[in-house]
Design a protein around this motif. Structure first.
Motif, PDB file in Angstrom:
ATOM      1  N   GLN A   2     -18.629 -21.374  35.275  1.00 47.57           N
ATOM      2  CA  GLN A   2     -17.401 -20.677  35.581  1.00 47.57           C
ATOM      3  C   GLN A   2     -17.662 -19.185  35.712  1.00 47.57           C
ATOM      4  O   GLN A   2     -16.923 -18.491  36.347  1.00 47.57           O
ATOM      5  CB  GLN A   2     -16.452 -20.894  34.405  1.00 47.57           C
ATOM      6  N   ARG A   3     -18.728 -18.767  35.083  1.00 48.19           N
ATOM      7  CA  ARG A   3     -18.895 -17.315  34.954  1.00 48.19           C
ATOM      8  C   ARG A   3     -19.853 -16.756  35.974  1.00 48.19           C
ATOM      9  O   ARG A   3     -20.287 -15.636  35.853  1.00 48.19           O
ATOM     10  CB  ARG A   3     -19.446 -17.000  33.558  1.00 48.19           C
ATOM     11  N   GLY A   5     -19.639 -15.738  38.886  1.00 45.93           N
ATOM     12  CA  GLY A   5     -19.279 -14.625  39.753  1.00 45.93           C
ATOM     13  C   GLY A   5     -17.813 -14.331  39.634  1.00 45.93           C
ATOM     14  O   GLY A   5     -17.043 -15.148  39.169  1.00 45.93           O
ATOM     15  N   THR A   6     -17.434 -13.154  40.030  1.00 43.01           N
ATOM     16  CA  THR A   6     -16.024 -12.832  39.933  1.00 43.01           C
ATOM     17  C   THR A   6     -15.267 -13.433  41.095  1.00 43.01           C
ATOM     18  O   THR A   6     -14.094 -13.723  40.992  1.00 43.01           O
ATOM     19  CB  THR A   6     -15.837 -11.315  39.917  1.00 43.01           C
ATOM     20  N   ASN A   7     -15.963 -13.633  42.180  1.00 48.43           N
ATOM     21  CA  ASN A   7     -15.279 -14.258  43.298  1.00 48.43           C
ATOM     22  C   ASN A   7     -15.369 -15.763  43.181  1.00 48.43           C
ATOM     23  O   ASN A   7     -16.262 -16.298  42.558  1.00 48.43           O
ATOM     24  CB  ASN A   7     -15.922 -13.830  44.605  1.00 48.43           C
ATOM     25  N   GLU A   8     -14.432 -16.387  43.837  1.00 46.69           N
ATOM     26  CA  GLU A   8     -14.499 -17.828  43.785  1.00 46.69           C
ATOM     27  C   GLU A   8     -15.677 -18.323  44.611  1.00 46.69           C
ATOM     28  O   GLU A   8     -16.163 -17.666  45.506  1.00 46.69           O
ATOM     29  CB  GLU A   8     -13.219 -18.392  44.344  1.00 46.69           C
ATOM     30  N   VAL A  21     -12.456 -25.513  45.368  1.00 49.01           N
ATOM     31  CA  VAL A  21     -12.767 -24.149  44.986  1.00 49.01           C
ATOM     32  C   VAL A  21     -12.825 -24.073  43.473  1.00 49.01           C
ATOM     33  O   VAL A  21     -12.020 -24.680  42.781  1.00 49.01           O
ATOM     34  CB  VAL A  21     -11.659 -23.225  45.521  1.00 49.01           C
ATOM     35  N   ARG A  22     -13.794 -23.331  42.953  1.00 49.75           N
ATOM     36  CA  ARG A  22     -13.851 -23.129  41.505  1.00 49.75           C
ATOM     37  C   ARG A  22     -13.570 -21.671  41.185  1.00 49.75           C
ATOM     38  O   ARG A  22     -14.188 -20.774  41.762  1.00 49.75           O
ATOM     39  CB  ARG A  22     -15.223 -23.525  40.962  1.00 49.75           C
ATOM     40  N   THR A  23     -12.648 -21.449  40.306  1.00 48.08           N
ATOM     41  CA  THR A  23     -12.284 -20.088  39.934  1.00 48.08           C
ATOM     42  C   THR A  23     -12.038 -20.043  38.438  1.00 48.08           C
ATOM     43  O   THR A  23     -11.875 -21.077  37.800  1.00 48.08           O
ATOM     44  CB  THR A  23     -10.969 -19.666  40.612  1.00 48.08           C
ATOM     45  N   ALA A  24     -11.994 -18.829  37.903  1.00 45.08           N
ATOM     46  CA  ALA A  24     -11.616 -18.669  36.510  1.00 45.08           C
ATOM     47  C   ALA A  24     -10.089 -18.622  36.433  1.00 45.08           C
ATOM     48  O   ALA A  24      -9.420 -18.292  37.407  1.00 45.08           O
ATOM     49  CB  ALA A  24     -12.210 -17.384  35.963  1.00 45.08           C
TER      50      ALA A  24
END
Ligand code: SF4
Ligand code: SF4
Lengths: 405, 443
Positions: A2-3, A5-8, A21-24
């Motif tokens: 999850q960590r 990158g800041t972008n998805e 899409v994987r995002t925080a």
């Protein structure tokens, strides 16, 4: 993972299923974005700008376009690699500046104002979000003090000056006039008593009124107001609609208010600053505004002041600028109250018609201080601890600009 | 009622989007023919494997034994044969071993009438032991072993038990269905918890707009002669957070770094309390739970009772499958949940929801510089300045961020949700917290 990158980032699973899409967290977002705030504000301004073009002819359009184009060009040249045009902030600044200009303003003044706004006020502090002063206001005041004559000669709108403006003539009626607020303030400086209030005084001085004003005022007095035993003098309908000499985009209160409805509905602005600003200004004007005209206390003409000197434009479109105003609710309330107070003082005792612009700029300057002192109280933190208000000696103040920028 | 008038600070009222799934009764999802059981379904260390590939397991049999106080037992959700042991990366990024169980043989419990145990004769210690053996963890998503939470605080001045039915993540309404349909089990579970903790007060907190749940709970509480209060909290996200709920119900504020038990309050989620009920009254380990399957891409959003280890795709299929292309699939709620890229991942004790969200639902705007609008500051329910913390962490100044309250962040997601600049506020804050040296008790 999850960590990473800041972008998805996107992934496709081996079976050719739709890529996910994987995002925080948070996984979804309020329908709001910087560019939507800026573009919505721009759109909300357009009806009032269009009125200015209608009232002052093609010359006004030229001023508006020039302001917009030079603001966007300046942004593009300075920002270069950074993609900042799409956020619409430069265009908004340009449009606002154009709308704050007199229609007959020399064109180089417009360019100077936008260059100062974008090049100096906005970008010496790092561009969007970095500036401490509202760029449009600062640009407006800059040219006001640099070329006072050119920026304070006003023209009569077509709606008052009949057909003195032929269709495609790019010059504006050279017969300059003063704005209602200017005339009133001049009279006050001369020590004249404005008995009956500013509107009556203007009428007595032969200030032009449109037929619309006369007929609507009469109608209002005869139908609605007579039921309450009230009566209004002529001269309020014209500035409400925009039949009044002034800056291109400041005239039409009703169209600006129309745009304001959009701003609130799309949550571009919140209630705190306009409410505090309006309340403070209205109460002070009502209580003490009459004194300057030689009238009693509690007789000030709030409506007249509200409808003149670009107050509505500033109230909803300038004083609510996210970048240059405080972040907390209490900070915003205090900011609004400060603007209201200063506007009242500058208008009533300073004799400055542009009091409201100065008031906002002064409060812009106080914003870092307000942010630092009116920090939100952290959960579990003592309710009244001195260091919270002094910016914290035990803790580094969280909104200290030096910590953030 | 007075609480409704009290000002709640920060927080948001996002479109709750629960109507998708809220009105339909729960149903039992089909038992899968194969399930994947991770040995890590809780906060601490993975459980120790106690069976081998090829072994035959019965329904509810222990397959992983807790290793450490923050770890919990794991049981077989199905009867069958362990066909393989695999390594899984869970939605939150942690990895663990998992057993694959192929269904075969008899169900010992499913469909059978179980006899309640006379638990009231047991001591608190015995009750806690049963809860531990059954692998009950916080089922609101956090996954802390319940016995640990309860035993550490027994007799240490805890005077208020709050049963948390304030499920305020958008979309998610599993707890709502549980409270509506499994009311008596829930109240019995509350009695067990009360018996262990001996609080002076027990409060069941629900969202103010769920008046049906409120009156149903009140009626059953009255009929059973229990002295519990049913408390409504404003429909604001994140009022269901432990700390904020503690404040809303008791007025006590939990400072940063502390937990509600430090101010004498234990907060347990309704699903957890129901699991306590099943564990204590039927000695039933946690092998199933109620899950919301929702989101714009799901054809028939619903709440289902699913076996742990069922794959995400099977549960989506159970709800009519997908009707449009999802942009993301989220385990948990949209504000705090995690995305997954592999739909064969199993659901665990901690999975409150499966959401298949379309691109329109998500709204993904372009990132710009911070425009200092203060929306994040005004939305933060614990009084932080997320923009400032973000800038500090972005500049590598962790010490300043900690001094400005980084550790108070409850990771609710409000600031990120509302930021017009679309800055990765929550992600940065979380990472900043994780990068700090571990503090006592956070293992
Ligand atoms: S919400 Fe975003 S843009 Fe607004 S102040 Fe916070 S970080 Fe900056
Ligand atoms: S995620 Fe943290 S900083 Fe952001 S709003 Fe929630 S508590 Fe505040």
């Amino acid at each position: 993972m999850q960590r990473s990158g800041t972008n998805e980032r996107t992934e496709r699973d081996g079976n050719g299923r739709p890529r996910l899409v994987r995002t925080a967290a948070p996984q979804y977002h309020e329908k709001i974005a910087t560019h939507s705030l800026m573009w919505t504000a721009t759109l909300a301004l357009l009806p009032a700008a269009a009125w200015g073009v209608f009232a002052y002819g093609p010359r006004a359009l030229l001023v508006l376009l020039l302001a917009a184009v030079s603001a966007v060009t300046a942004e593009a040249l300075i920002a270069r690699s950074r993609v900042t045009l799409a956020d619409g902030s430069a265009l908004l600044t340009g449009l606002l500046l154009g709308m704050m200009m007199p229609p007959a303003v020399p064109l180089f003044v417009v360019v100077a104002a936008t260059l100062f706004a974008i090049g100096v006020v906005k970008w010496t502090f790092g561009g969007l979000g970095g500036n401490w002063l509202n760029p449009a206001l600062a640009g407006r005041l800059f040219v006001h003090f640099s070329w006072p004559a050119a920026t304070t000669s006003w023209s009569l709108p077509r709606t008052l000056g009949a057909d003195r403006l032929p269709g495609l003539n790019l010059t504006v009626d050279t017969v300059t006039t003063a704005t209602p607020l200017g005339i009133v303030q001049h009279a006050v400086e001369q020590g004249e008593a404005l008995l009956g209030g500013p509107a009556v005084y203007l009428t007595s001085r032969g200030f032009p009124r449109s037929e619309l004003d006369t007929s609507v005022t009469t109608w209002l007095n005869e139908t609605v107001l007579s039921q309450f035993g009230a009566h209004i003098p002529g001269g309020y309908i014209d500035p409400f609609v925009g039949n009044v000499p002034g800056a291109i985009g400041e005239g039409s209160a009703i169209l600006l208010l129309l745009g304001t409805v959009v701003l609130f509905a799309r949550r571009v602005i919140t209630w705190e600053i306009p409410a505090a600003f309006f309340t403070t200004f209205a109460v002070l004007t009502w209580a003490f505004g009459g004194l300057a005209y030689g009238a009693d206390g509690f007789s000030g003409d709030v409506l007249f002041h509200l409808l003149s000197g670009g107050l509505i434009l500033t109230l909803f479109y300038v004083a609510t600028d996210p970048v240059t105003t405080p972040m907390t609710t209490s900070g915003m309330l205090l900011f609004g109250a400060g603007v209201g107070l200063l506007t009242f003082l500058l208008r009533t005792y300073g004799g400055a018609a542009e009091g409201v612009a100065l008031a906002v700029l002064v409060m812009n300057g106080c914003t870092p201080l307000l942010n630092r002192t009116l920090r939100p109280r952290r959960l579990g933190e003592r309710r009244f601890r001195l260091s919270r208000f002094l910016g914290g000696s035990s803790e580094k103040s969280a909104l200290d600009p030096s910590a953030g920028i | 009622m007075i609480s409704l008038l009290k000002r709640t600070r920060g927080g948001l009222t996002p479109d709750d989007r629960k109507s998708f799934a809220r009105t339909e009764p729960l149903w039992n999802a089909a038992v899968p023919s194969r399930c994947v059981v991770p040995l890590l379904q809780h906060v601490g260390n993975p459980a120790q494997p106690v069976v081998n590939v090829g072994d035959r397991v019965r329904e509810g049999m222990l397959v992983g034994r807790a290793s450490g106080a923050m770890s919990a037992n794991v049981h077989a959700p199905l009867p069958g044969v362990i066909s393989q042991q695999v390594s899984l990366t869970l939605e939150d990024g942690r990895s663990c071993a998992a057993y694959v169980i192929e269904l075969s043989g008899e169900f010992d419990r499913l469909g059978k009438q179980l006899d309640p145990i006379d638990w009231e004769r047991k001591s608190a210690r015995e009750l806690l032991k049963t809860i531990r053996e059954c692998g009950v963890v916080g089922m609101g998503g956090y996954g802390q072993p319940v016995d640990r939470k309860y035993s550490a605080r027994r007799g240490s001045g805890v005077d208020h038990l709050i049963i948390n039915g304030v499920e305020n993540e958008p979309y998610v309404c599993a707890d709502y269905r549980l409270m509506m349909e499994m009311t008596d089990g829930l109240l019995e579970g509350a009695r067990v918890a009360e018996r262990i903790l001996r609080p002076e007060r027990v409060t069941i907190a629900v969202q103010a707009q769920r008046t049906d749940v409120r009156s149903r709970l009140q009626r059953r509480v009255r009929e059973r002669g229990l002295g519990y209060f049913v408390h409504s909290v404003p429909a604001k996200y994140p009022q269901g957070d432990e700390k904020l709920l503690t404040q809303a119900v008791t007025g006590r504020e939990v400072p940063g770094g502390a937990s509600p038990s430090d101010v004498g309050v234990i907060v347990s989620n309704v699903a957890t309390v129901y699991a306590i009920y099943e564990a204590v009254v039927y000695e039933k380990p946690v092998v199933e739970r109620v899950i919301t399957v929702s989101g714009g891409a799901v054809r028939q959003p619903a709440n289902v009772k699913a076996r742990i280890g069922t794959s995400v795709q099977e549960l989506i299929a159970e709800c009519g499958g997908l009707q449009s292309r999802p942009e993301k699939i989220v385990l948990g709620g949209p504000m705090m949940g995690h995305t997954i890229s592999d739909v064969t991942l199993p659901v665990t004790k901690r999975t409150t929801a499966i959401l298949a969200l379309t691109a329109e639902e998500i709204y993904n705007g372009p990132r710009t510089a911070c425009i200092r609008c203060g929306r994040c500051v005004r939305s933060c329910p614990v009084g932080l300045e997320p923009t400032t913390l973000y800038k500090m962490l972005d500049h590598g100044d962790q010490a300043a961020a900690v001094a400005a309250g980084l550790l108070d962040c409850i990771e609710c997601g409000c600031c990120g949700f509302t930021c017009p600049a679309h800055l990765p506020l929550v992600e940065t804050l979380k990472r900043g917290k994780q990068a700090l040296p571990r503090r006592k008790g956070t293992a």
